[in-house]
Write a protein that holds these residues in place. Structure first.
Motif, PDB file in Angstrom:
ATOM      1  N   GLY A   1       0.821  -1.211   0.000  1.00  0.00           N
ATOM      2  CA  GLY A   1       0.000   0.000   0.000  1.00  0.00           C
ATOM      3  C   GLY A   1       0.850   1.254   0.000  1.00  0.00           C
ATOM      4  O   GLY A   1       0.547   2.234  -0.701  1.00  0.00           O
ATOM      5  N   LEU A   2       1.951   1.244   0.763  1.00  0.00           N
ATOM      6  CA  LEU A   2       2.855   2.393   0.800  1.00  0.00           C
ATOM      7  C   LEU A   2       3.503   2.618  -0.556  1.00  0.00           C
ATOM      8  O   LEU A   2       3.657   3.761  -1.003  1.00  0.00           O
ATOM      9  N   GLY A   3       3.868   1.525  -1.232  1.00  0.00           N
ATOM     10  CA  GLY A   3       4.452   1.645  -2.574  1.00  0.00           C
ATOM     11  C   GLY A   3       3.483   2.289  -3.544  1.00  0.00           C
ATOM     12  O   GLY A   3       3.868   3.158  -4.342  1.00  0.00           O
ATOM     13  N   PHE A   4       2.218   1.887  -3.477  1.00  0.00           N
ATOM     14  CA  PHE A   4       1.191   2.476  -4.350  1.00  0.00           C
ATOM     15  C   PHE A   4       1.032   3.973  -4.084  1.00  0.00           C
ATOM     16  O   PHE A   4       1.023   4.788  -5.011  1.00  0.00           O
TER      17      PHE A   4
ATOM     18  N   THR B   1      -8.543   4.900  -2.457  1.00  0.00           N
ATOM     19  CA  THR B   1      -7.966   4.743  -3.788  1.00  0.00           C
ATOM     20  C   THR B   1      -8.475   5.818  -4.735  1.00  0.00           C
ATOM     21  O   THR B   1      -7.705   6.382  -5.538  1.00  0.00           O
ATOM     22  N   PHE B   2      -9.778   6.121  -4.653  1.00  0.00           N
ATOM     23  CA  PHE B   2     -10.365   7.135  -5.536  1.00  0.00           C
ATOM     24  C   PHE B   2      -9.701   8.493  -5.319  1.00  0.00           C
ATOM     25  O   PHE B   2      -9.286   9.151  -6.281  1.00  0.00           O
ATOM     26  N   PHE B   3      -9.600   8.913  -4.064  1.00  0.00           N
ATOM     27  CA  PHE B   3      -9.021  10.224  -3.783  1.00  0.00           C
ATOM     28  C   PHE B   3      -7.540  10.285  -4.148  1.00  0.00           C
ATOM     29  O   PHE B   3      -7.063  11.311  -4.657  1.00  0.00           O
ATOM     30  N   LEU B   4      -6.822   9.195  -3.903  1.00  0.00           N
ATOM     31  CA  LEU B   4      -5.396   9.181  -4.229  1.00  0.00           C
ATOM     32  C   LEU B   4      -5.171   9.186  -5.738  1.00  0.00           C
ATOM     33  O   LEU B   4      -4.367   9.976  -6.259  1.00  0.00           O
ATOM     34  N   LEU B   5      -5.899   8.311  -6.446  1.00  0.00           N
ATOM     35  CA  LEU B   5      -5.710   8.216  -7.896  1.00  0.00           C
ATOM     36  C   LEU B   5      -6.202   9.459  -8.620  1.00  0.00           C
ATOM     37  O   LEU B   5      -5.446  10.105  -9.366  1.00  0.00           O
ATOM     38  N   PHE B   6      -7.455   9.798  -8.411  1.00  0.00           N
ATOM     39  CA  PHE B   6      -8.040  10.904  -9.159  1.00  0.00           C
ATOM     40  C   PHE B   6      -7.565  12.256  -8.630  1.00  0.00           C
ATOM     41  O   PHE B   6      -7.478  13.221  -9.397  1.00  0.00           O
TER      42      PHE B   6
ATOM     43  N   ILE C   1       5.316  10.019 -20.299  1.00  0.00           N
ATOM     44  CA  ILE C   1       5.330   8.579 -20.556  1.00  0.00           C
ATOM     45  C   ILE C   1       5.131   7.813 -19.258  1.00  0.00           C
ATOM     46  O   ILE C   1       4.373   6.837 -19.184  1.00  0.00           O
ATOM     47  N   VAL C   2       5.806   8.270 -18.186  1.00  0.00           N
ATOM     48  CA  VAL C   2       5.671   7.633 -16.879  1.00  0.00           C
ATOM     49  C   VAL C   2       4.228   7.728 -16.385  1.00  0.00           C
ATOM     50  O   VAL C   2       3.666   6.759 -15.855  1.00  0.00           O
ATOM     51  N   VAL C   3       3.613   8.904 -16.564  1.00  0.00           N
ATOM     52  CA  VAL C   3       2.220   9.103 -16.138  1.00  0.00           C
ATOM     53  C   VAL C   3       1.296   8.132 -16.865  1.00  0.00           C
ATOM     54  O   VAL C   3       0.451   7.471 -16.246  1.00  0.00           O
ATOM     55  N   VAL C   4       1.461   8.021 -18.181  1.00  0.00           N
ATOM     56  CA  VAL C   4       0.610   7.137 -18.982  1.00  0.00           C
ATOM     57  C   VAL C   4       0.822   5.677 -18.579  1.00  0.00           C
ATOM     58  O   VAL C   4      -0.136   4.908 -18.428  1.00  0.00           O
ATOM     59  N   CYS C   5       2.090   5.284 -18.389  1.00  0.00           N
ATOM     60  CA  CYS C   5       2.398   3.889 -18.060  1.00  0.00           C
ATOM     61  C   CYS C   5       1.838   3.487 -16.703  1.00  0.00           C
ATOM     62  O   CYS C   5       1.469   2.323 -16.502  1.00  0.00           O
ATOM     63  N   TYR C   6       1.777   4.433 -15.765  1.00  0.00           N
ATOM     64  CA  TYR C   6       1.274   4.073 -14.446  1.00  0.00           C
ATOM     65  C   TYR C   6      -0.241   4.207 -14.355  1.00  0.00           C
ATOM     66  O   TYR C   6      -0.937   3.276 -13.958  1.00  0.00           O
ATOM     67  N   TYR C   7      -0.771   5.367 -14.725  1.00  0.00           N
ATOM     68  CA  TYR C   7      -2.207   5.591 -14.563  1.00  0.00           C
ATOM     69  C   TYR C   7      -3.033   4.841 -15.602  1.00  0.00           C
ATOM     70  O   TYR C   7      -4.170   4.455 -15.320  1.00  0.00           O
ATOM     71  N   GLY C   8      -2.484   4.630 -16.793  1.00  0.00           N
ATOM     72  CA  GLY C   8      -3.228   3.963 -17.863  1.00  0.00           C
ATOM     73  C   GLY C   8      -3.762   2.599 -17.459  1.00  0.00           C
ATOM     74  O   GLY C   8      -4.983   2.375 -17.444  1.00  0.00           O
ATOM     75  N   PRO C   9      -2.884   1.635 -17.122  1.00  0.00           N
ATOM     76  CA  PRO C   9      -3.370   0.299 -16.733  1.00  0.00           C
ATOM     77  C   PRO C   9      -4.281   0.326 -15.505  1.00  0.00           C
ATOM     78  O   PRO C   9      -5.245  -0.429 -15.423  1.00  0.00           O
ATOM     79  N   THR C  10      -3.970   1.216 -14.546  1.00  0.00           N
ATOM     80  CA  THR C  10      -4.789   1.304 -13.335  1.00  0.00           C
ATOM     81  C   THR C  10      -6.203   1.760 -13.660  1.00  0.00           C
ATOM     82  O   THR C  10      -7.186   1.209 -13.155  1.00  0.00           O
ATOM     83  N   PHE C  11      -6.314   2.768 -14.528  1.00  0.00           N
ATOM     84  CA  PHE C  11      -7.633   3.253 -14.923  1.00  0.00           C
ATOM     85  C   PHE C  11      -8.376   2.213 -15.754  1.00  0.00           C
ATOM     86  O   PHE C  11      -9.600   2.089 -15.664  1.00  0.00           O
ATOM     87  N   ILE C  12      -7.638   1.465 -16.575  1.00  0.00           N
ATOM     88  CA  ILE C  12      -8.267   0.427 -17.397  1.00  0.00           C
ATOM     89  C   ILE C  12      -8.922  -0.632 -16.504  1.00  0.00           C
ATOM     90  O   ILE C  12     -10.068  -1.037 -16.730  1.00  0.00           O
ATOM     91  N   ILE C  13      -8.194  -1.076 -15.476  1.00  0.00           N
ATOM     92  CA  ILE C  13      -8.756  -2.059 -14.545  1.00  0.00           C
ATOM     93  C   ILE C  13      -9.985  -1.500 -13.847  1.00  0.00           C
ATOM     94  O   ILE C  13     -11.008  -2.176 -13.702  1.00  0.00           O
ATOM     95  N   THR C  14      -9.884  -0.231 -13.418  1.00  0.00           N
ATOM     96  CA  THR C  14     -11.009   0.406 -12.721  1.00  0.00           C
ATOM     97  C   THR C  14     -12.231   0.505 -13.618  1.00  0.00           C
ATOM     98  O   THR C  14     -13.357   0.186 -13.218  1.00  0.00           O
TER      99      THR C  14
ATOM    100  N   GLY D   1       0.730  -6.661 -14.356  1.00  0.00           N
ATOM    101  CA  GLY D   1       1.187  -5.635 -15.299  1.00  0.00           C
ATOM    102  C   GLY D   1       1.256  -4.257 -14.680  1.00  0.00           C
ATOM    103  O   GLY D   1       2.183  -3.478 -14.958  1.00  0.00           O
ATOM    104  N   THR D   2       0.295  -3.921 -13.819  1.00  0.00           N
ATOM    105  CA  THR D   2       0.301  -2.599 -13.177  1.00  0.00           C
ATOM    106  C   THR D   2       1.442  -2.469 -12.170  1.00  0.00           C
ATOM    107  O   THR D   2       1.881  -1.349 -11.871  1.00  0.00           O
ATOM    108  N   ILE D   3       1.928  -3.595 -11.659  1.00  0.00           N
ATOM    109  CA  ILE D   3       3.036  -3.551 -10.705  1.00  0.00           C
ATOM    110  C   ILE D   3       4.376  -3.494 -11.433  1.00  0.00           C
ATOM    111  O   ILE D   3       5.216  -2.623 -11.156  1.00  0.00           O
ATOM    112  N   LEU D   4       4.583  -4.416 -12.376  1.00  0.00           N
ATOM    113  CA  LEU D   4       5.881  -4.545 -13.021  1.00  0.00           C
ATOM    114  C   LEU D   4       6.085  -3.588 -14.206  1.00  0.00           C
ATOM    115  O   LEU D   4       7.196  -3.113 -14.428  1.00  0.00           O
ATOM    116  N   GLY D   5       4.992  -3.321 -14.951  1.00  0.00           N
ATOM    117  CA  GLY D   5       5.121  -2.505 -16.159  1.00  0.00           C
ATOM    118  C   GLY D   5       5.749  -1.140 -15.919  1.00  0.00           C
ATOM    119  O   GLY D   5       6.826  -0.835 -16.471  1.00  0.00           O
TER     120      GLY D   5
END
Length: 314
Positions: A105-108, A202-207, A245-258, A278-282
């Protein structure tokens, strides 16, 4: 099979998330390979930055912090998955499980915080180019980073705080490692209120962080539009492109799952777990190579090292 037991008799959990995978060894080898690349790439970036005094600047300090976060994020989960897939080691003791849940959770949280503060750094560098060195000094960057780690730790402390007092009825965790959802499902209580708490955080942190990043880039775009020099515009683009690129690589897969989850699209267990891995390693794999090849100072340092160890002319 899960057993009905009292909390006091539970000393370890059994992780069953990979039980339905047909080729666990191949998946384990892939995860192990990517994990090694993640560690080597991020360690290399940290070494380049620490050893070169010219790179002791706020932007590179944030890159170094991102590398530390990526290594933490992967290390708290990958060894468990690799041991499960390659060796068949499926058990984890109660205390290490709770620690793993907290660290993951801290890593996220630190991932989104670090990406956000890097957007703030780029914003200051572009809208206040002359005052930037005096506004964001190395000392202030370290203080800001330390504050984010303290804040992230305080936020994530809610997770084990809500779990350790609960009675457990099951010894199996139907996930890849000890995450909050799987641990809550192993308790004897109704998990929905705890899932709601996790969803809100998660919502407040991500969005929240994503909105901050978007707001920063909107301000950057406004400044760029007012520029008359094509060279200045190109310089701004090169400065921000790696971070984008970093923003897209991290938020992209996370938003797709959501989105897939909220849309009610039914995924198989293998598909859900594959997206999760994929969201962890990518992003953790992409980040060090993006900054190595897109950041001129780091790229030049790599090329100098390669040229020194390369074949010499007789």
């Amino acid at each position: 099979m899960a057993q009905n037991v009292s909390r006091k008799t539970i000393n370890e959990f059994v992780i069953t998330g990979f039980d339905n995978f047909e080729k666990p060894v191949i998946l384990g080898i892939v995860i192990l390979t990517v994990y090694i690349l993640v560690m080597l790439g991020n360690l290399a970036n940290i070494c380049f930055i620490v050893m070169d005094k010219h790179l002791h600047q706020p932007m590179y300090l944030f890159i170094c912090n991102l590398a530390i976060v990526d290594m933490l994020y992967c290390t708290c989960s990958c060894p468990t998955m690799i041991g499960n897939l390659l060796v068949g080691f499926k058990t984890i003791s109660y205390v290490p499980c709770i620690i793993q849940m907290f660290v993951f959770g801290l890593g996220f949280v630190m991932e989104v915080f670090t990406i956000s503060v890097m957007a703030f750094d780029r914003l200051l560098a572009i809208i206040k180019p002359l005052r930037y060195p005096s506004i964001l000094t190395n000392v202030r960057s370290v203080i800001l980073t330390s504050f984010l780690w303290i804040l992230g730790t305080a936020i994530v402390a809610v997770l084990p705080g809500t779990v350790i007092s609960l009675p457990f009825c099951f010894t199996t965790l139907k996930f890849l490692f000890c995450d909050y959802g799987s641990v809550v499902r192993a308790t004897c209580v109704d998990p929905n209120p705890y899932f709601d708490l996790m969803a809100i955080l998660t919502f407040f942190l991500l969005f929240g962080t994503f909105s901050f990043i978007c707001g920063s880039y909107i301000m950057i775009v406004i400044v760029v539009v007012k520029m008359t020099s094509k060279g200045s515009k190109k310089k701004v683009f090169n400065t921000c492109f790696s971070h984008l690129i970093v923003v897209v690589c991290y938020y992209g897969p996370t938003f797709i799952i959501t989105i897939l989850t909220r849309a009610g699209i039914v995924l198989t267990i293998e598909e859900r777990h594959g997206l999760r891995i994929g969201t962890i390693l990518g992003p953790s794999l992409v980040n060090p190579f993006i900054y190595s090849f897109r950041t001129k100072e780091i790229r030049d340092k790599i090329l100098r090292i390669v040229s020194k160890v390369g074949p010499t002319k007789e």
